[in-house]
Structure formats: structure tokens, C-alpha cells
Design a protein around this motif. Structure first.
Motif, PDB file in Angstrom:
ATOM      1  N   GLU A  49       7.745  56.055  27.665  1.00  0.00           N
ATOM      2  CA  GLU A  49       7.639  57.509  27.778  1.00  0.00           C
ATOM      3  C   GLU A  49       8.866  58.174  27.166  1.00  0.00           C
ATOM      4  OE1 GLU A  49       7.074  58.746  31.819  1.00  0.00           O
ATOM      5  OE2 GLU A  49       5.005  58.046  31.862  1.00  0.00           O
ATOM      6  N   ALA A  50       8.653  59.401  26.677  1.00  0.00           N
ATOM      7  CA  ALA A  50       9.745  60.230  26.169  1.00  0.00           C
ATOM      8  C   ALA A  50       9.540  61.643  26.696  1.00  0.00           C
ATOM      9  CB  ALA A  50       9.753  60.241  24.641  1.00  0.00           C
ATOM     10  N   THR A  51      10.611  62.406  26.755  1.00  0.00           N
ATOM     11  CA  THR A  51      10.488  63.819  27.093  1.00  0.00           C
ATOM     12  C   THR A  51      10.090  64.546  25.820  1.00  0.00           C
ATOM     13  OG1 THR A  51      12.172  63.621  28.797  1.00  0.00           O
ATOM     14  CG2 THR A  51      11.664  65.840  28.029  1.00  0.00           C
ATOM     15  N   VAL A  52       8.991  65.306  25.883  1.00  0.00           N
ATOM     16  CA  VAL A  52       8.420  65.963  24.710  1.00  0.00           C
ATOM     17  C   VAL A  52       8.398  67.478  24.926  1.00  0.00           C
ATOM     18  CG1 VAL A  52       6.352  66.173  23.258  1.00  0.00           C
ATOM     19  CG2 VAL A  52       6.988  63.949  24.220  1.00  0.00           C
ATOM     20  N   ALA A  53       8.959  68.230  23.970  1.00  0.00           N
ATOM     21  CA  ALA A  53       8.852  69.692  23.989  1.00  0.00           C
ATOM     22  C   ALA A  53       7.467  70.056  23.489  1.00  0.00           C
ATOM     23  CB  ALA A  53       9.908  70.328  23.090  1.00  0.00           C
ATOM     24  N   LEU A  54       6.777  70.908  24.253  1.00  0.00           N
ATOM     25  CA  LEU A  54       5.410  71.294  23.907  1.00  0.00           C
ATOM     26  C   LEU A  54       5.328  72.694  23.318  1.00  0.00           C
ATOM     27  CD1 LEU A  54       3.695  69.817  27.079  1.00  0.00           C
ATOM     28  CD2 LEU A  54       3.825  68.800  24.788  1.00  0.00           C
ATOM     29  N   ASP A  55       6.460  73.344  23.161  1.00  0.00           N
ATOM     30  CA  ASP A  55       6.509  74.657  22.513  1.00  0.00           C
ATOM     31  C   ASP A  55       7.885  74.797  21.868  1.00  0.00           C
ATOM     32  OD1 ASP A  55       8.144  75.075  24.723  1.00  0.00           O
ATOM     33  OD2 ASP A  55       7.101  76.867  25.404  1.00  0.00           O
ATOM     34  N   GLY A  56       8.151  75.961  21.301  1.00  0.00           N
ATOM     35  CA  GLY A  56       9.414  76.170  20.608  1.00  0.00           C
ATOM     36  C   GLY A  56       9.262  75.967  19.114  1.00  0.00           C
ATOM     37  N   ALA A  57      10.371  76.080  18.409  1.00  0.00           N
ATOM     38  CA  ALA A  57      10.363  75.910  16.952  1.00  0.00           C
ATOM     39  C   ALA A  57      11.398  74.856  16.563  1.00  0.00           C
ATOM     40  CB  ALA A  57      10.664  77.227  16.254  1.00  0.00           C
ATOM     41  N   PHE A  58      10.980  73.961  15.694  1.00  0.00           N
ATOM     42  CA  PHE A  58      11.800  72.835  15.271  1.00  0.00           C
ATOM     43  C   PHE A  58      11.767  72.708  13.753  1.00  0.00           C
ATOM     44  CE2 PHE A  58      10.776  72.062  19.606  1.00  0.00           C
ATOM     45  CZ  PHE A  58      11.814  71.302  20.127  1.00  0.00           C
TER      46      PHE A  58
END
Length: 116
Positions: A49-58
Motif C-alpha cells: 500500500e501507498a498513500t495516494v493523493a486523490l485530488d490536487g495538482a501535480f
């Protein structure tokens, strides 16, 4: 933590992710798209498992030579996490929308993650 985050994310989750995922890499899991904030099995995440950002800009690398204008979509190749400008007859889910123009060469582009 991912160093390619440009505009704040507000939603992140620990999710089982494919083996190619490292901090900063785009990822697609089922209907979810996002950017890995951590690697697999680190920073308190279970193995795989990893911590995943589900919004924002990259800032992500878009590999194709097709130009993109602000607001146009980019897509993720599910098997590899590579970002492209084609949906491949709907095989590649939408990843997000360009927040800056992309020229005719592969390039790093600021992308707002599409939300489901």
C-alpha cells in the motif's frame, strides 16, 4: 513525500497500488486516479500500500508528442502509470486536466487530478 505537488491536495488514502508505484508517480486503481505521496509499504503503510493523493495538482511527465492546451485531458496507461494524451479507445482512463500548455515534445506538465 512526493515533491511534484504544486497545488494542495485535500484527499489522500492508503491504497493497495501496483508494484511500479513510488513517491510522486501517477497511479490508477480501479476507478481512482491519483499520485503516490509515499512508496509502497513505507511511512506506516501496509506492505503493497501507498498513500495516494486523490485530488490536487501535480507536475507529471506526459510522454506523447501531441500538443495540449490548458483544460484538455490527459490519460493514464493502467499497466504502467504512464501519462499520455490518448484514451486508446477508452482503454486509458482520464487522469486529469492540463493547467498549462504542452508542446509537441514529451514534457513535464502541471495537471489537475480528475475527481470521481
Amino acid at each position: 513525500m512526493a515533491k511534484n505537488n504544486k497545488f494542495a491536495y485535500t484527499r489522500s488514502r492508503a491504497i493497495a497500488v501496483p508494484s511500479y508505484c513510488v513517491s510522486g508517480s501517477p497511479v490508477n486503481v480501479g476507478s481512482l486516479v491519483g499520485v503516490c505521496l509515499t512508496g509502497r509499504g513505507v511511512d506506516g503503510n501496509a506492505s503493497g500500500e501507498a498513500t495516494v493523493a486523490l485530488d490536487g495538482a501535480f507536475t507529471v511527465n506526459v510522454i506523447t508528442t501531441t500538443t495540449r492546451s490548458v483544460g484538455q485531458p490527459v490519460y493514464i496507461i493502467t499497466a504502467t502509470g504512464v501519462i499520455t494524451t490518448t484514451d486508446n479507445s477508452a482503454a486509458n482512463p482520464i487522469f486529469g486536466y492540463c493547467l498549462e500548455a504542452k508542446g509537441s515534445a514529451a514534457a513535464d506538465v502541471l495537471v489537475e487530478i480528475a475527481q470521481v
